[in-house]
Design an enzyme around this catalytic site. Structure first.
Site, PDB file in Angstrom:
ATOM      1  N   GLU A 144     -38.151 -68.875-120.014  1.00 13.19           N
ATOM      2  CA  GLU A 144     -37.056 -67.777-120.564  1.00 13.19           C
ATOM      3  C   GLU A 144     -35.475 -68.255-120.239  1.00 13.19           C
ATOM      4  O   GLU A 144     -35.250 -68.499-119.057  1.00 13.19           O
ATOM      5  CB  GLU A 144     -37.211 -66.362-120.572  1.00 13.19           C
ATOM      6  CG  GLU A 144     -38.518 -65.764-121.152  1.00 13.19           C
ATOM      7  CD  GLU A 144     -38.462 -64.256-120.888  1.00 13.19           C
ATOM      8  OE1 GLU A 144     -37.274 -63.684-120.798  1.00 13.19           O
ATOM      9  OE2 GLU A 144     -39.568 -63.440-121.155  1.00 13.19           O
TER      10      GLU A 144
ATOM     11  N   GLU B 222     -43.331 -61.677-115.949  1.00 14.18           N
ATOM     12  CA  GLU B 222     -42.444 -61.215-115.025  1.00 14.18           C
ATOM     13  C   GLU B 222     -42.882 -59.847-114.101  1.00 14.18           C
ATOM     14  O   GLU B 222     -42.259 -58.659-114.018  1.00 14.18           O
ATOM     15  CB  GLU B 222     -41.299 -60.619-115.638  1.00 14.18           C
ATOM     16  CG  GLU B 222     -40.622 -61.942-116.237  1.00 14.18           C
ATOM     17  CD  GLU B 222     -38.893 -61.377-116.846  1.00 14.18           C
ATOM     18  OE1 GLU B 222     -38.913 -60.055-116.946  1.00 14.18           O
ATOM     19  OE2 GLU B 222     -38.216 -61.907-117.452  1.00 14.18           O
TER      20      GLU B 222
END
Length: 816
Positions: A680, A576
């Protein structure tokens, strides 16, 4: 020709006078674009483009165009009907002659708007950062002033108590002095003597004081007769020399007898008092000794408790490992230079399933200590997936993976027990502040956590639940630390290696995920340090970027060994990266360098990189030099104001239609990057879980999210964001799943199955995460036990082709 003018006919003879070329374009004449909608930097659907019709001279056409929404986060629910119409348009678009992939005017406007949004965001971040600095300075000054006032008040109270004590002492002393004066006057007052002379019957001698003899004065003061004088003498208990009148009138003997008796009595009293004092002194000493015997160990225990390692719930429920494999190993086999160090297994908290035969061999500078020399890749996770030694058909065979979050990279909402013992003033909010606070206790505390939180049984349970991959997040301090780092260095490395071997034993392929890099790639707590972004940004941004490349050089050299070829099939560069706040060109250049390093070290795994929250459509045509790369997107509906407000039915529609459309478009290189997976997701439909939005912050759902953007990347949300916009409560979402209504349980199950169905239109998915301490909507293990997740990932009681029940009619509230 400007885009806002109508195209001339392809046949010049059809319009010899050029009249059609001079007419303003009508909305029906506009060039159509494909139905795939772009998303903004937060993953939200962007609004459709506005079209402005202008003449060649710059004037506005008199034909108005249909207005489009300016704000994608208005919260309007996404209806099934709208999505169905969108699909119908997409299906027909290839049949239309002359259509192009995108409306260039629309794309230009989108890019212009994105640039403006980026500039506005940067300005807002700078403004808020300055405001936060001013606020922090103001708070510090206020705290200093309050501390000064508290000190002054404390000093005033101390002075008042001192003055009050002094005043009381003076009053007591004055009372005592006055009492002594009164007593002295009383003892010296003469008795009135009545003269028996017949001349003056009943008269008091006027000259008594003048003519009183020395004897009489002495008698009045000290004679043991009459009885009241004797009593007074007893009270004074004075020893006197007997002479003069007492001897002359024969009263000395009586005085001597009295003095002797008094002396004996006084001696007896003194001895008794001394004995009594001695007795009480002995008793007091014994009591004090008992108090010390009790208090000292209690204080030691209390101090140990205060400074004891913080244990996660998993650690508290298990005992220390037996480490029986050290039996028969001699400590003398450890070289003196290694004793007590990282390579000494006798210093390890847990040695189970490690090879404890000493070696100092390294590959890529990383130790082999703990690894067995043999391995077996003949295991398959289930009958539908090939064994590790055989190829996995990525792209056609979906990944069904499980993440092991909160294990080797601490995340507060997964293990809140590490943070709950501190109050808000302590500011223990991430692994940096936690390890700083723990100090010398950090290493034993975290190693106990590494040992128990994810263990051998966890991998077996993941296999039994039908998964075929595991994603193992770990932090850069598993490899190295730098000056000033408080992190526990290198200990998590051997637990990472043991975890890979546990995965091998269960036929689970591994996605290695570097979850935290030097400087923090996003400023969020799961990067290790919450706050500013120091990777490819700020003063040390380039230094930290190079450090991360050096770490990948070590890691890829180590994991390029033959023993990892079949099991580590996916290799993540950085989790991320917040590219909406970074220079995107610098990030893509860095990715190319990291890929070159990995391939130079003969790393064969598929390289995984994150979309950086830019939106999947923004990766079209980028990073195409290596054909074995995978784009990773993380999909949640709870961190976005426009998605969290969707009703339950709309959330299911969005999971089935919206994410499916995005995944399908990204898979096609004509419209996206190519190979894409969801790395995710969870089944949570609220952001109510404790610490999910950072430690000691509220939620969007209830409208209590009051956090500074510089530390979290999100602005404060102080109005409720549940679909009803009022009476929004987290109590039901945070309740024990056994108390969920039947409708809510069914919706949670369907929402999870819908996402699985959608993400399998790409390369597949990884659920976040296997286990949490008390957030069941983020834990597959807890959700499976509660019946809100399937027993195995192959059990599908709902797909996106199924009809959606009326959850409102079933009694499911939109506000809880």
């Amino acid at each position: 020709m400007p885009n806002n003018e109508r195209r001339r006919s392809r046949d010049p003879s059809a319009d010899p006078e050029g009249e059609r070329a001079r007419r303003p374009r009508r909305p029906s004449d506009l060039q159509r674009r494909k139905g795939h909608r772009a998303t903004d930097s937060q993953g939200e659907l962007l609004p459709k483009a506005r079209y402005r019709s202008e003449s060649r001279s710059g004037g506005t056409s008199s034909t108005p165009r249909r207005s489009r929404r300016d704000d994608s986060s208005s919260g309007e629910p996404l209806s099934l009907d709208k999505l169905a119409r969108l699909d119908a348009v997409n299906a027909k678009q290839e049949k239309k002659r002359g259509w192009q992939s995108y409306d260039e005017a629309y794309l230009a406007e989108v890019r212009e708007r994105e640039a403006q949004m980026e500039e506005d965001r940067r300005k807002e971040e700078r403004r808020l950062r300055k405001a936060e600095a001013r606020e922090r300075t103001r708070r510090e000054e206020q705290e200093d002033e309050e501390e000064r006032l508290r000190a002054e008040a404390k000093e005033r109270r101390r002075e008042e108590r001192r003055k009050r004590r002094d005043s009381e002492r003076v009053v007591e002393e004055e009372k005592g002095r006055q009492a002594r004066i009164d007593e002295l006057k009383k003892s010296r007052r003469p008795k009135e003597v009545v003269d028996a002379s017949p001349k003056t019957p009943g008269r008091v001698h006027e000259d008594w004081r003048r003519k009183q003899s020395k004897y009489q004065k002495l008698e009045d003061r000290g004679t043991p007769e009459p009885e009241e004088r004797l009593e007074k003498t007893k009270k004074h208990k004075k020893s006197r020399i007997i002479s003069g009148p007492y001897v002359e009138d024969g009263r000395a003997e009586k005085v001597y007898k009295y003095e002797k008796s008094q002396s004996r009595k006084n001696n007896h009293d003194v001895a008794a008092r001394r004995a009594k004092i001695k007795k009480w002194a002995i008793i007091a000493a014994v009591v004090l000794l008992l108090i010390l015997i009790i208090a000292i160990p209690a204080a030691v225990v209390a101090n140990k408790k205060k400074n004891a390692p913080v244990q996660s719930a998993a650690v508290a429920s298990t005992g220390r490992p037996s480490n029986s494999n050290l039996n028969g190993i001699s400590q003398d086999s450890i070289p003196a230079s290694a004793k007590g160090g990282y390579l000494d297994p006798f210093t390890w908290y847990d040695t189970i399933d490690f090879n404890v035969t000493y070696t100092n061999d390294t590959i890529g500078g990383l130790p082999l200590m703990g690894l067995n020399s043999t391995w077996d890749d003949s295991v398959a996770p289930n009958s539908g997936v090939p064994a590790l030694k055989d190829s996995f058909a990525y792209g056609s065979m979906p990944i069904r993976g499980m993440s092991l979050g909160g294990w080797l990279s601490i995340e507060p909402f997964i293990t809140p027990s590490f943070f709950q013992k501190y109050n808000q003033r302590d500011l223990i909010i991430d692994e940096w502040t936690l390890t700083t606070k723990l100090g010398t206790q950090a290493a034993p505390t975290l190693e106990a956590h590494y040992s128990a939180f994810i263990n051998k049984q966890a991998f077996a349970d993941i296999r039994a639940a039908g998964f075929d991959h595991v994603r193992i997040p770990f932090s850069y301090w598993a490899v190295t630390t730098y000056s000033g780092d408080p992190y526990v260095a290198k200990i998590s490395w051997r637990y990472l290696l043991r975890g890979i071997e546990y995965a091998r034993q269960n036929g689970l392929r591994v996605n290695l995920d570097l979850h935290a890099v030097p400087g923090s790639q996003n400023g969020w707590n799961h990067s290790g340090r919450q706050g500013s972004i120091g990777w490819l940004n700020g003063t040390d941004g380039d230094l930290n970027a190079q450090r991360t490349l050096d770490i990948h050089n070590q890691l890829t050299a180590f994991f390029a060994q033959p023993r990892y070829t079949n099991i580590i099939t996916l290799y993540g560069l950085v989790n991320e990266p917040r590219m909406v706040f970074l220079d995107t060109t610098k990030v893509t250049d860095w990715i190319n360098k990291a890929v070159a390093i990995a391939r130079g070290n003969k790393m064969k795994a598929t390289i995984v990189f994150g979309d950086g929250f830019l939106g999947l459509d923004n990766w079209k045509g980028k990073l195409q030099t290596d054909s074995n790369m995978l784009l990773d997107v993380h999909q949640y509906v709870i961190f976005n104001n426009a998605q969290i407000v969707l009703k339950h039915t709309d959330k299911l529609n969005f999971a089935c239609k919206g994410w499916t459309a995005q995944m399908t478009a990204s898979q096609n290189k004509a419209t996206g990057f190519g190979p894409t997976m969801c790395g995710e997701w969870s089944q949570a439909d609220t952001d109510c879980a404790q610490y999910i939005n950072d430690v000691f912050t509220g939620s969007r759902w209830e409208g209590t999210l009051n956090v500074p953007p510089s530390s979290t990347g999100a602005t404060a949300v102080l109005t409720p964001q549940c679909p009803t916009k009022s009476s929004c409560e987290c109590s039901d979402a945070n309740a024990d799943p056994s108390k969920y209504s039947a409708a809510y349980k069914q919706w949670l199950l369907y929402f999870a199955l819908a996402q699985m169905d959608s993400f399998e239109q790409g390369w597949g998915w990884f659920y976040w995460t296997w286990i949490t301490e008390n957030a069941p909507q983020w834990s597959w293990k807890l959700g499976m036990q509660a019946g809100i997740l399937p027993k195995t990932v192959q059990d599908r009681s709902f797909t996106c082709n199924s009809s959606i029940p009326d959850f409102g009619g079933m009694g499911l509230s939109e506000s809880y």
